[in-house]
Design an enzyme around this catalytic site. Structure first.
Site, PDB file in Angstrom:
ATOM      1  CE  LYS A 114      -4.308   1.422   2.250  1.00 15.55           C
ATOM      2  NZ  LYS A 114      -5.293   1.012   3.273  1.00 15.55           N
TER       3      LYS A 114
ATOM      4  CD  GLU B  37     -19.415  -3.182   8.535  1.00 14.14           C
ATOM      5  OE1 GLU B  37     -18.664  -2.315   8.051  1.00 14.14           O
ATOM      6  OE2 GLU B  37     -19.583  -4.311   8.019  1.00 14.14           O
TER       7      GLU B  37
ATOM      8  NE  ARG C 187     -21.812  -4.176   4.520  1.00 14.28           N
ATOM      9  CZ  ARG C 187     -20.661  -4.514   3.960  1.00 14.28           C
ATOM     10  NH1 ARG C 187     -19.580  -3.815   4.217  1.00 14.28           N
ATOM     11  NH2 ARG C 187     -20.574  -5.551   3.158  1.00 14.28           N
TER      12      ARG C 187
END
Length: 651
Positions: A283, A369, A397
């Protein structure tokens, strides 16, 4: 002219040599740093997928071959290769979206940026291709930045592995991170797999297959990798986990080695069945400030100096997130029962401060979640008070878990919803505009919306004392702005912010809409219309004093930054009718639409949620020329000519 300027579509890559593709990758990185530095955006993730994205578009034929990105913030390079190289207004009104968007290009298949859904999309698309006789078309799911920690990924894999006749390629962007380093049992297991001789043998075999693959140390030095241990276990003589998966595995491949990526993808394309291509990436690759950033490797940045990576934005008022972070830490220091949970957003939600002082009391569960919410119910049962910090858009969600695991069991869990309301540059999937409408239907829930930083601290303090049901605290993105002191507080906690002797209009504001409500009242006063402005603080359940005040006024105006369908205004109107109060109500908020990206102010202007527009409409309602009509003045009221419309004041 550079190579990038010659690329107007993916097929322009076909005429480039492998060396030219490498040169193109360098140009793409330079472009990303220089352009995203001007606008802000997801820089680190896109720097990490440059070679991978170029290789995918070289080997496959988009849009005939469907490419699905998970998550969607890693598509800047994809946009550049599909004819979208004007980044001057990235994530701004009229400019490119920060996520895939079908209206921009036929190459964008899936718009939602909610993580962990790509494999389900890929499963459905590939099944459709096969069932409609299009078996020569491929589906490529690019999965990364922690998406493999989400439960939907594993549900999809269970189904994909049961049907091995489709041309489905899963490209795993394994950078070991979501926002921060990916954590959890999966990541720890993968770390042990990486150190075993069998893993090293598998890696060396892959290296021989792809001549230019980097040294094995490149696969080890970045440490923990989340979400891939089940796949690697099968190729390291460790069949204990996910042994039922029957998917061909290619890798690990150096995701920054163009030749290796091209060879791996060509092999996967020719296999004719589901394949996992496991790529190791960095990254922030190629940009030293990002690679040195320990927190999140420039996952998302504002405007920065491209040379140093330092922010060029002026510091203003503290952010809502930072105020929450400081107050939660203070409360946690006083009450050892308080624990915190987040879903791969430790720093973005402000929990990093508590984690630094109380690491054993903060739990990052990955992009999960649903699990976070039900786990919180269990923590509450065990005698703790969990604070679940999520973005408002992501609580959608976990609605079933909030309803059936927390509320049904009367669990004392506090939900803190960051980025509530209109968030601005991240667009339709990130606007947190549904939480008020969705969550208020949960029996026993208590929902607070602070109008400023002082109320945020106050309402968080109140929320964590509630142990017999769920509480919710929601606030927007950005700085807290002005503090609005009340002129008085009613017995049930409602704050009166402004009060006129003429009880014409009752303005009920939700959270940070208080400033707008006060400005509307000022504009009405200039027209001879008296207004009372109140902030309920706790908007659900509706305080009794709101209903009582509504009975005293000629019309009620509610202002909220959630969708008005089923919003707080609707709840107030229903409670008024149940109490026999027939005062007219106009519910102002956001339309039930997917709102494009733009600043908060631009979107409010677009939907007519501005002081000027509201005041003009309310004047018309008071005068009886617009529905709903205000209640007529009492017969003994003599000052009937006091209302005069001054267009300059309302406009």
């Amino acid at each position: 002219m550079g190579l990038l300027e010659t690329i107007s579509g993916p097929r322009d890559l076909d005429g480039l040599s492998n060396q030219q593709l490498i040169e193109l990758a360098a140009e793409v990185r330079h472009f990303l740093v220089s352009e995203v530095a001007k606008t802000g955006g997801h820089l680190g993730p896109n720097l990490g997928v440059v070679e991978m994205t170029i290789a995918i578009h070289r080997v496959f034929e988009s849009p005939r071959d469907a490419i699905v990105f998970d998550t969607g913030h890693q598509t800047y390079v994809h946009k550049m290769l599909t004819g979208r190289q004007d980044f001057s207004k990235l994530r701004q009104r009229g400019g490119l979206a920060g996520y895939p968007q079908r209206s921009e290009s036929v190459h964008d298949i899936v718009e939602s940026s909610h993580a962990s859904s790509s494999l389900s999309w890929a499963d459905g698309i590939s099944r459709a291709f096969e069932m409609t006789g299009q078996s020569d078309r491929h589906v490529i799911a690019v999965v990364g930045d922690g998406s493999l920690t989400g439960g939907m990924t594993w549900e999809a894999l269970n189904n994909i592995s049961d049907d091995n006749t489709r041309r489905l390629i899963i490209v795993v962007n394994d950078n070991g991170r979501s926002y921060a380093p990916t954590i959890g049992g999966m990541a720890r297991f993968l770390n042990t797999v990486r150190t075993r001789k069998s893993y090293r043998d598998a890696y060396l075999t892959s290296r021989q297959a792809f001549d230019h693959l980097g040294a094995p140390a490149r696969a080890f030095f970045r440490g923990v990798r989340g979400g891939m241990h089940g796949f690697l276990a099968r190729f390291s003589n460790n069949e204990a986990l996910y042994s039922n998966l029957d998917i061909k595995y290619i890798g690990p491949v150096d995701g920054h080695d163009m030749d290796a990526m091209l060879q791996a993808l060509r092999q996967a394309k020719g296999y004719g069945a589901p394949v996992i291509v496991h790529t190791i990436t960095q990254k922030g690759k190629g940009y030293d400030p990002a690679m040195r950033d320990v927190a999140d490797q420039f996952h998302a940045v504002g405007q920065i100096d491209p040379e140093t990576g330092e922010s060029t934005e002026s510091a203003g008022k503290p952010s809502w997130t930072s105020v929450f972070a400081d107050e939660l830490l203070r409360l946690a220091t006083l009450d050892e029962r308080i624990v915190a949970i987040t879903a791969a957003m430790l720093r973005p939600t402000g929990l990093h401060k508590m984690a630094e002082k109380f690491p054993d009391r903060v739990h990052d569960v990955g992009i999960a979640e649903q699990h976070a919410v039900t786990s919180a119910a269990g923590l509450a049962f065990g005698g703790l008070h969990p604070v679940v910090a999520l973005y408002a858009t992501f609580v959608n969600r976990a609605f079933d878990q909030v309803l059936m695991d927390v509320a049904l069991h009367k669990a004392g869990v506090t939900f803190v919803l960051d980025r509530a309301g209109v968030t601005g540059p991240d667009g339709p999937s990130h606007h947190g505009i549904w939480d008020l409408a969705i969550l208020q239907v949960v029996p026993g829930i208590r929902l607070a919306a602070p109008r400023d930083s002082e109320r945020l601290r106050e309402e968080l303090d109140e929320a964590v004392t509630v142990d017999d049901g769920p509480t919710v605290l929601r606030f927007p993105k950005g700085s807290t702005g002005v503090d609005y002191d009340a002129i008085r507080r009613l017995d049930d906690g409602v704050d009166v912010l402004l009060e006129s002797s003429q009880k014409d209009v009752l303005i009920v504001t939700v959270g940070p809409m208080a400033g707008m409500g006060l400005e509307v009242a000022q504009r009405l006063a200039a027209q001879g219309i008296g207004a009372t402005v109140v902030d309920p603080r706790w908007v659900v359940p509706v305080p009794a004093s709101i209903v009582a005040l509504a009975a005293e006024h000629r019309i009620v105006v509610t202002i909220e930054d959630g969708i008005r369908v089923g919003g707080i205004g609707t709840r107030i109107r229903q409670d008024m009718r149940e109490a026999g109060v027939d005062t007219a109500v106009t519910e102002l908020g956001l339309p039930d639409q997917f709102l494009d990206h733009g600043t908060r102010a631009e979107i409010f202007e677009q939907v007519g949620l501005t002081p000027q527009h509201i005041a003009r409409d309310v004047v018309a309602m008071v005068l009886g020329s617009k529905i709903p009509h205000a209640r007529p003045l009492p017969e003994n009221h003599t000052d009937t000519g006091s209302i005069t419309v001054d267009r300059a004041q309302t406009d």
